[in-house]
Design an enzyme around this catalytic site. Structure first.
Site, PDB file in Angstrom:
ATOM      1  N   GLU A 246       0.891  -1.173   0.000  1.00  0.00           N
ATOM      2  CA  GLU A 246       0.000   0.000   0.000  1.00  0.00           C
ATOM      3  C   GLU A 246       0.916   1.206   0.000  1.00  0.00           C
ATOM      4  O   GLU A 246       1.541   1.535   1.018  1.00  0.00           O
ATOM      5  CB  GLU A 246      -0.861   0.009   1.275  1.00  0.00           C
ATOM      6  CG  GLU A 246      -1.887  -1.107   1.348  1.00  0.00           C
ATOM      7  CD  GLU A 246      -3.065  -0.865   0.426  1.00  0.00           C
ATOM      8  OE1 GLU A 246      -3.259   0.261  -0.047  1.00  0.00           O
ATOM      9  OE2 GLU A 246      -3.785  -1.838   0.158  1.00  0.00           O
ATOM     10  N   CYS A 280      -2.436   9.173   2.518  1.00  0.00           N
ATOM     11  CA  CYS A 280      -2.100   8.696   1.180  1.00  0.00           C
ATOM     12  C   CYS A 280      -3.230   8.955   0.194  1.00  0.00           C
ATOM     13  O   CYS A 280      -2.992   9.016  -1.007  1.00  0.00           O
ATOM     14  CB  CYS A 280      -1.786   7.207   1.245  1.00  0.00           C
ATOM     15  SG  CYS A 280      -3.090   6.290   2.043  1.00  0.00           S
ATOM     16  N   GLU A 378       3.877  13.716  -4.321  1.00  0.00           N
ATOM     17  CA  GLU A 378       3.040  13.686  -3.117  1.00  0.00           C
ATOM     18  C   GLU A 378       3.495  14.812  -2.176  1.00  0.00           C
ATOM     19  O   GLU A 378       4.659  14.850  -1.775  1.00  0.00           O
ATOM     20  CB  GLU A 378       3.245  12.322  -2.447  1.00  0.00           C
ATOM     21  CG  GLU A 378       2.128  11.905  -1.557  1.00  0.00           C
ATOM     22  CD  GLU A 378       2.367  10.492  -0.979  1.00  0.00           C
ATOM     23  OE1 GLU A 378       3.520  10.045  -0.864  1.00  0.00           O
ATOM     24  OE2 GLU A 378       1.363   9.857  -0.619  1.00  0.00           O
TER      25      GLU A 378
HETATM   26  P1  NAP Z   1       8.213   5.205   4.705  1.00  0.00           P
HETATM   27  O1  NAP Z   1       9.331   6.119   4.931  1.00  0.00           O
HETATM   28  O2  NAP Z   1       8.201   4.373   3.480  1.00  0.00           O
HETATM   29  O3  NAP Z   1       8.133   4.283   6.001  1.00  0.00           O
HETATM   30  C1  NAP Z   1       7.149   3.293   6.143  1.00  0.00           C
HETATM   31  C2  NAP Z   1       7.682   2.164   7.000  1.00  0.00           C
HETATM   32  O4  NAP Z   1       8.772   1.551   6.309  1.00  0.00           O
HETATM   33  C3  NAP Z   1       8.232   2.612   8.354  1.00  0.00           C
HETATM   34  O5  NAP Z   1       7.926   1.646   9.320  1.00  0.00           O
HETATM   35  C4  NAP Z   1       9.727   2.667   8.094  1.00  0.00           C
HETATM   36  O6  NAP Z   1      10.514   2.485   9.263  1.00  0.00           O
HETATM   37  C5  NAP Z   1       9.879   1.454   7.186  1.00  0.00           C
HETATM   38  N1  NAP Z   1      11.126   1.446   6.432  1.00  0.00           N
HETATM   39  C6  NAP Z   1      11.943   2.480   6.125  1.00  0.00           C
HETATM   40  N2  NAP Z   1      13.013   2.023   5.439  1.00  0.00           N
HETATM   41  C7  NAP Z   1      12.875   0.686   5.316  1.00  0.00           C
HETATM   42  C8  NAP Z   1      13.645  -0.337   4.712  1.00  0.00           C
HETATM   43  N3  NAP Z   1      14.786  -0.079   4.074  1.00  0.00           N
HETATM   44  N4  NAP Z   1      13.195  -1.612   4.775  1.00  0.00           N
HETATM   45  C9  NAP Z   1      12.044  -1.901   5.400  1.00  0.00           C
HETATM   46  N5  NAP Z   1      11.267  -0.963   6.008  1.00  0.00           N
HETATM   47  C10 NAP Z   1      11.664   0.316   5.942  1.00  0.00           C
HETATM   48  O7  NAP Z   1       6.814   5.966   4.703  1.00  0.00           O
HETATM   49  P2  NAP Z   1       6.259   6.982   5.805  1.00  0.00           P
HETATM   50  O8  NAP Z   1       6.934   8.289   5.584  1.00  0.00           O
HETATM   51  O9  NAP Z   1       6.293   6.366   7.159  1.00  0.00           O
HETATM   52  O10 NAP Z   1       4.723   7.061   5.407  1.00  0.00           O
HETATM   53  C11 NAP Z   1       4.228   7.935   4.459  1.00  0.00           C
HETATM   54  C12 NAP Z   1       3.997   7.216   3.143  1.00  0.00           C
HETATM   55  O11 NAP Z   1       3.108   6.130   3.338  1.00  0.00           O
HETATM   56  C13 NAP Z   1       3.344   8.103   2.120  1.00  0.00           C
HETATM   57  O12 NAP Z   1       3.945   7.918   0.871  1.00  0.00           O
HETATM   58  C14 NAP Z   1       1.905   7.601   2.101  1.00  0.00           C
HETATM   59  O13 NAP Z   1       1.231   7.877   0.909  1.00  0.00           O
HETATM   60  C15 NAP Z   1       2.085   6.160   2.361  1.00  0.00           C
HETATM   61  N6  NAP Z   1       0.860   5.549   2.894  1.00  0.00           N
HETATM   62  C16 NAP Z   1       0.135   4.716   2.088  1.00  0.00           C
HETATM   63  C17 NAP Z   1      -1.054   4.157   2.530  1.00  0.00           C
HETATM   64  C18 NAP Z   1      -1.857   3.241   1.652  1.00  0.00           C
HETATM   65  O14 NAP Z   1      -2.727   2.555   2.171  1.00  0.00           O
HETATM   66  N7  NAP Z   1      -1.600   3.173   0.352  1.00  0.00           N
HETATM   67  C19 NAP Z   1      -1.503   4.446   3.827  1.00  0.00           C
HETATM   68  C20 NAP Z   1      -0.750   5.301   4.635  1.00  0.00           C
HETATM   69  C21 NAP Z   1       0.438   5.853   4.136  1.00  0.00           C
HETATM   70  P3  NAP Z   1      11.148   3.751  10.042  1.00  0.00           P
HETATM   71  O15 NAP Z   1      10.019   4.615  10.387  1.00  0.00           O
HETATM   72  O16 NAP Z   1      11.773   3.105  11.237  1.00  0.00           O
HETATM   73  O17 NAP Z   1      12.130   4.389   9.117  1.00  0.00           O
END
Ligand code: NAP
Length: 474
Positions: A246, A280, A378
């Site tokens: 997602e 998102c 975004e």
């Molecule tokens: P993110 O930076 O991708 O982080 C998401 C998760 O991934 C966090 O738990 C993060 O851990 C982890 N992560 C980071 N680097 C990783 C790696 N190399 N390997 C595995 N996991 C890793 O996203 P975010 O900034 O938290 O969230 C915002 C994004 O989520 C936006 O793009 C939004 O659109 C999207 N989103 C999508 C949905 C949907 O249903 N489509 C819903 C909500 C949000 P750490 O925090 O410890 O770095």
């Protein structure tokens, strides 16, 4: 609030280095959690692996009873969870409470849906065979979740995974682990057997790598940015890991000239400014047909002007802080780029940074054009760029001109124009005269670079099931 991680029914990690969780509204420390790595993740995976046979052999009714208890506990603790959620994430308390109830609704829905995982008898082409397709839990699941919905993004995975008979390891975002840990405390209180649910906080790359390479993990379900989602796809190749993603979005809001403008403004405000624009499925760009362009902007500005910015714990606040400096700088860059290229600010346009806390006012930009950053990337903030269009087909073309395909919104009172537009849009979720389409019973997910698979709805449990075809010779 110093919390530990949950592995095999025990609270561990007191000996590990700590991650400090900060309140984005004040910059103050709210608590700490352990900085776990590959070793703790391996232990959590082993615990989930050990727990899998007995959990998956329970009847769907027995698993449902556990989930119902978990649901009731979330509802009973909703105020307490919402308070912590606001402290670590920043969204206004009333929204945090809404999120907790939304999170609970996934547990409830899937407690029921687990009882409806049906097998299928298939007519055979040979008299002496019988053919069946049965569904079984995929196995140990690893779930990685983002900070913007610290409770609901967990239960949207945990609910169906447990209902299907899977066991799980959760890795919440570094900004919001406390809400996640409160949920794990309720898992324990609900009596869900040890090892069925585990939670680790810490080094994302190390934990993620263990999830992707450990053969005991049969499924990885991720919600977060498209960038990290792509990295997980690359990492999944060696083990052909079952992945659900997602990812990010860039939702268009289309207002046709026959729209009920009151409805369109209400929908646009709800879609754009909920969670300070940090969702998102937030409208990221608004296309308004030329005949109602000025009228829409006037009404929209009137509504948006009333939104109050501040600390989410304060009563009456509609828009909390931006999650962190990176988030703030991206919003600022998008607005500056648009203004530099000819857009004008109807409202807002200037953020403020105070003691490590970042606030951005609700902002409306008009006369934006397709090439601007804000129309391509975004924004994840409370900025609404508005662009004029002439024909309906032009709106669909603009809307689809993006690598994302998560959510889109259409405002029209004309069913014929509405249906044609809905069918032309390459997005997984469409809000037609509705700015808040999400619900536990509806499928949620994106096309194109917004992800793979669906969560919620009757589709949501499929991600945690394997189909096994059985041919029986008589
Ligand atoms: P993110 O930076 O991708 O982080 C998401 C998760 O991934 C966090 O738990 C993060 O851990 C982890 N992560 C980071 N680097 C990783 C790696 N190399 N390997 C595995 N996991 C890793 O996203 P975010 O900034 O938290 O969230 C915002 C994004 O989520 C936006 O793009 C939004 O659109 C999207 N989103 C999508 C949905 C949907 O249903 N489509 C819903 C909500 C949000 P750490 O925090 O410890 O770095």
């Amino acid at each position: 609030m110093d919390k530990l991680i949950y592995i095999n029914g025990e609270w561990v990690g007191a000996d590990l280095a700590k991650i400090v969780v900060r309140n984005p509204a004040t910059g103050e420390a709210v608590g700490t959690v352990p900085r776990a790595g590959a070793e703790e993740t391996r232990r959590a995976i082993e615990a989930a692996h050990e727990a899998f046979p007995s959990w998956s052999r329970l009847t769907a009714y027995e698993r449902s009873a556990y989930l119902e208890r978990f649901h009731d506990l979330i509802v009973d603790s909703a105020d307490e969870i919402a308070r912590v959620l606001t402290l670590e994430m920043g969204k206004p308390l009333k929204e945090a409470l809404g999120e907790v109830m939304y999170a609970a609704s996934f547990v409830k829905w899937f407690a029921e849906e687990g009882k409806r995982v049906y097998a299928r008898g298939i007519p055979s082409h040979k008299a002496e065979t019988r053919m069946l397709a049965i569904k079984q839990p995929v196995g140990v699941v690893a779930a990685i979740t983002p900070w913007n919905f610290p409770a609901a993004m967990i239960t949207r995975k945990l609910g169906p995974a447990l209902a299907a008979g899977c066991t799980i390891i959760i890795k919440p975002a570094k900004q919001t682990p406390l809400t996640a840990i409160m949920l794990a405390e309720l898992v324990e209180k609900a009596g869900i057997p040890k090892g069925v649910v585990n939670l680790v906080t810490g080094n994302a790359a190390e934990i993620g790598n263990e999830f992707m390479t450990n053969p005991m993990v049969r499924k990885v379900t991720f919600t977060g940015s498209t960038e990290i989602g792509k990295e997980l796809i690359r990492q999944s190749a060696d083990h052909v890991k079952n992945l659900s993603l997602e990812l990010g979005g860039h939702a268009p809001i289309i207002v046709l000239d026959d729209a009920d403008l009151e409805k369109a403004v209400r929908g646009a405000v709800a879609s754009k400014f909920r969670n300070g624009g940090q969702t998102c499925i937030c409208g990221n760009r608004i296309y308004v047909q030329e005949k109602v362009y000025d009228a829409f902007i006037a009404k929209f500005a009137e509504a948006v002007r009333k939104l109050k910015v501040g600390n989410g714990m304060d009563p009456g606040v509609d828009i909390g802080p931006i999650i962190d400096r990176d988030g703030y700088e991206k919003i600022d860059a998008h607005v500056k780029d648009a203004v530099r290229l000819g857009a004008s600010c109807v409202l807002g346009g200037e953020g403020r940074a105070e003691n490590g806390a970042y606030f951005y006012p609700p902002t409306i930009l008009k006369d934006v054009r397709p090439g601007m950053l804000i129309m391509r990337e975004e924004t994840f903030g409370p900025v609404a760029p508005v662009q004029k269009f002439s024909a309906d087909e032009e709106a669909a073309r603009y809307a689809n001109d993006t690598p994302y395909g998560l959510a889109a919104y259409v405002f029209t009172e004309n069913y014929s124009r509405g249906i044609k537009l809905v069918e032309a849009l390459d997005f997984g979720i469409i809000g037609w005269n509705d700015g808040l389409p999400s619900a536990a019973q509806a499928p949620f997910g994106g096309m194109k670079q917004s992800g793979i698979g669906r969560e919620g709805g009757i589709e949501g449990i499929d991600a945690f099931l394997e189909v096994k075809y059985v041919s029986v010779g008589l």
